[in-house]
Design a protein around this motif. Structure first.
Motif, mmCIF file in Angstrom:
data_model
loop_
_atom_site.group_PDB
_atom_site.id
_atom_site.type_symbol
_atom_site.label_atom_id
_atom_site.label_comp_id
_atom_site.label_asym_id
_atom_site.label_seq_id
_atom_site.Cartn_x
_atom_site.Cartn_y
_atom_site.Cartn_z
ATOM 1 N N TRP A 110 2.159 12.677 6.252
ATOM 2 C CA TRP A 110 1.113 12.541 5.246
ATOM 3 C C TRP A 110 1.133 13.713 4.260
ATOM 4 C CZ3 TRP A 110 -2.006 9.097 3.206
ATOM 5 C CH2 TRP A 110 -3.077 9.536 2.426
ATOM 6 N N CYS B 253 9.157 0.195 7.088
ATOM 7 C CA CYS B 253 8.834 1.374 6.282
ATOM 8 C C CYS B 253 10.091 2.173 5.959
ATOM 9 C CB CYS B 253 7.829 2.260 7.015
ATOM 10 S SG CYS B 253 6.111 1.694 6.925
ATOM 11 N N ASN C 216 5.844 11.752 -0.263
ATOM 12 C CA ASN C 216 5.309 10.924 -1.330
ATOM 13 C C ASN C 216 6.500 10.265 -2.001
ATOM 14 O OD1 ASN C 216 3.397 9.734 -3.087
ATOM 15 N ND2 ASN C 216 2.163 11.611 -3.053
ATOM 16 N N PHE D 27 0.797 -1.224 0.000
ATOM 17 C CA PHE D 27 0.000 0.000 0.000
ATOM 18 C C PHE D 27 0.833 1.279 0.000
ATOM 19 C CE2 PHE D 27 -2.730 -3.258 1.933
ATOM 20 C CZ PHE D 27 -3.807 -3.187 1.077
ATOM 21 N N GLN E 122 4.507 3.425 1.653
ATOM 22 C CA GLN E 122 4.967 3.878 2.967
ATOM 23 C C GLN E 122 4.306 5.185 3.410
ATOM 24 O OE1 GLN E 122 7.089 2.746 0.548
ATOM 25 N NE2 GLN E 122 7.613 0.810 1.517
ATOM 26 N N ARG E 123 3.723 5.911 2.473
ATOM 27 C CA ARG E 123 3.081 7.167 2.874
ATOM 28 C C ARG E 123 1.915 6.900 3.819
ATOM 29 N NH1 ARG E 123 -0.853 11.156 -0.488
ATOM 30 N NH2 ARG E 123 -0.641 12.999 0.843
ATOM 31 N N ILE E 124 0.978 6.101 3.389
ATOM 32 C CA ILE E 124 -0.209 5.853 4.198
ATOM 33 C C ILE E 124 0.090 4.910 5.364
ATOM 34 C CG2 ILE E 124 -0.993 3.971 2.685
ATOM 35 C CD1 ILE E 124 -3.876 4.844 3.368
ATOM 36 N N VAL E 125 0.899 3.888 5.115
ATOM 37 C CA VAL E 125 1.159 2.888 6.163
ATOM 38 C C VAL E 125 1.957 3.497 7.311
ATOM 39 C CG1 VAL E 125 2.316 0.709 6.686
ATOM 40 C CG2 VAL E 125 0.992 0.942 4.584
ATOM 41 N N TYR E 126 2.984 4.312 6.986
ATOM 42 C CA TYR E 126 3.780 4.904 8.065
ATOM 43 C C TYR E 126 2.972 5.923 8.852
ATOM 44 C CZ TYR E 126 8.540 5.260 9.954
ATOM 45 O OH TYR E 126 9.670 5.164 10.742
ATOM 46 N N SER E 127 2.131 6.701 8.166
ATOM 47 C CA SER E 127 1.283 7.658 8.880
ATOM 48 C C SER E 127 0.377 6.945 9.883
ATOM 49 C CB SER E 127 0.418 8.448 7.887
ATOM 50 O OG SER E 127 1.193 9.287 7.083
ATOM 51 N N ILE E 128 -0.254 5.861 9.428
ATOM 52 C CA ILE E 128 -1.149 5.109 10.312
ATOM 53 C C ILE E 128 -0.367 4.447 11.440
ATOM 54 C CG2 ILE E 128 -2.689 3.106 10.443
ATOM 55 C CD1 ILE E 128 -3.592 3.793 7.577
#
Length: 428
Positions: free
Chosen positions: A186, A122, A190, A76, A78-84
């Motif tokens: 986030w 990540c 990117n 998915f 690293q942008r979305i996964v690391y933020s979450i």
């Protein structure tokens, strides 16, 4: 935002700074409970066995979730996964501040481990996308140095906050810092081709040697994660990292007790002495990163560079065994500083291996696999040392075992680890 298309931007180093902060917060969050333990045990009438369960809850979740988090990060992004992940562990950290029962503390620590499991997978994935091969050593060493920085300096900061306010303060403050980091990540992160803060010159520079992972181009994993385990280099990476963590966890767990109980240091004196090996580790990590990139730029192969520093670093770690023969506390601290310096050199190169060896779009997954195995080495280390201490009332034999283990690690890196290159998957 208009960027000069002629002069290369250097946004990748800003990204690396984000990674450093995330790891530093990660390790401060782990340290906070250790500092607050005496107060929490007294306030909630928690005994030693129960506190051990609370502490262990984090490590079980952290180790077991490494592979799944690596898979999710690669799939998915690293942008979305690391933020979450960072937001998740930061909320868990805040929840610890409002816990009042064994069940509550164990649950919060489990959730902390789940979130923090995403950090290193990540980081490795981000480095594989943002840095050409000849800069990955420095980038990896920088973010990995944050873990040593956290161990060296987090304790006095956390203790200071507890002294000034209450034991709840560090959990609330650093939890809030983590949430801010997740929001900034986030908005400002990117992948290179999608980033608003890079220009074509920087993207071309990153992709110049063909080693960078390109999102949307390498969108499908080359194989199932478990198939990586059949490769000799992956086996060597896992075994070597297991041994490295086995040695490192002495410093993270029993080291302060060793200085007080066996070396006879006062508690206040121990605090300063215990920070020396971790400061040495920060230096070791950064020096290894710079040196490795310089050797690569001079024409050394990736294999020669990585294996040379891996072996030299782990051999320096054998000095932990010599500490058992020394009476002077000054010399003991010096020997342990050399050992932790060596561990940091090996650790910096170890984290580079995941980017060097992983097939397309599997850097985070491979990082998760090796870190999962390594953390079981970390779990075993304090248990074995504790058993030896109980049986002999001394750390002497435990120190011998750490020194011998380092020699085994050198043999694995020097002999079992083969040519370091990306795993090529045969076309069907």
């Amino acid at each position: 935002m208009e960027l000069n298309t002629n002069k290369k931007t250097n946004y990748r180093w800003i990204v690396c700074g984000f990674l450093w902060v995330a790891v530093a917060v990660n390790y401060v969050d782990r340290t906070a409970l250790s500092a607050a333990t005496p107060i929490i045990m007294k306030e909630f009438n928690i005994d030693g066995t129960e506190m051990g369960i609370i502490m262990a809850a984090f490590f079980w979740a952290y180790a077991l979730l490494q592979v799944p988090m690596g898979y999710i990060a690669d799939k998915f992004g690293q942008r979305i996964v690391y933020s979450i992940a960072v937001a998740w562990w930061s909320i868990a950290q805040i929840c610890i501040a409002v816990c009042s029962s064994l069940f509550g503390f164990v649950t919060a620590r489990l959730f902390l481990g789940v979130g923090e499991a995403g950090s290193y997978p990540c980081n490795v994935g981000v480095v594989s996308k943002w840095f050409p091969k000849h800069e990955r050593s420095r980038a990896t060493a920088i973010f990995d140095s944050a873990s040593k920085f956290g161990n060296a300096f987090a304790m006095p900061v956390v203790v200071g906050l507890i002294t000034m306010f209450t034991w709840h303060a560090p959990f609330l403050i650093f939890g809030a810092i983590g949430i801010v980091w997740a929001i900034l990540w986030w908005f400002f992160y990117n992948d290179p081709r999608k980033s608003k803060y890079t220009n074509k010159a920087e993207v071309d520079y990153i992709e110049q040697d063909g080693s960078a992972v390109i999102e949307d181009v390498d969108s499908k994993p080359a194989m199932k994660w478990y198939q990586l385990l059949k490769y000799r280099n992956v086996q060597a990476m896992c075994l070597g990292f297991f041994i490295l963590n086995y040695i490192l966890y002495f410093f993270i767990t029993w080291f302060p007790t060793y200085l007080v109980e066996e070396r006879g240091m006062q508690f206040s004196q121990m605090g300063m002495a215990a920070s020396v090996p971790f400061i040495a580790a920060v230096c070791g990590s950064l020096i290894a990163g710079v040196l490795a990139d310089k050797l690569l730029m001079k024409g050394w192969s990736v294999t020669r560079t990585r294996k040379t520093l891996l072996v030299i670093g782990i051999l320096l770690a054998t000095s932990v065994g010599f500490a058992a023969f020394v009476e002077s506390n000054v010399i003991v601290i010096a020997l342990l500083a050399v050992a932790n310096f060596g561990c940091a050199v090996t650790g910096a190169m170890q984290w580079c291996l995941a980017s060097d060896v992983a097939p397309k779009n599997m850097s985070s997954q491979l990082a998760g696999i090796q870190n999962c195995v390594a953390n079981f080495g970390g779990v075993a280390s304090p248990i074995v040392a504790g058993a030896i201490l109980s049986a002999t009332n001394s750390f002497q034999i435990a120190l011998y075992t750490y020194g011998i283990t380092a020699v085994i690690g050198a043999l694995i890196y020097g002999c079992y680890l083969g040519k370091i290159e990306q795993i090529k998957v045969p076309e069907k």
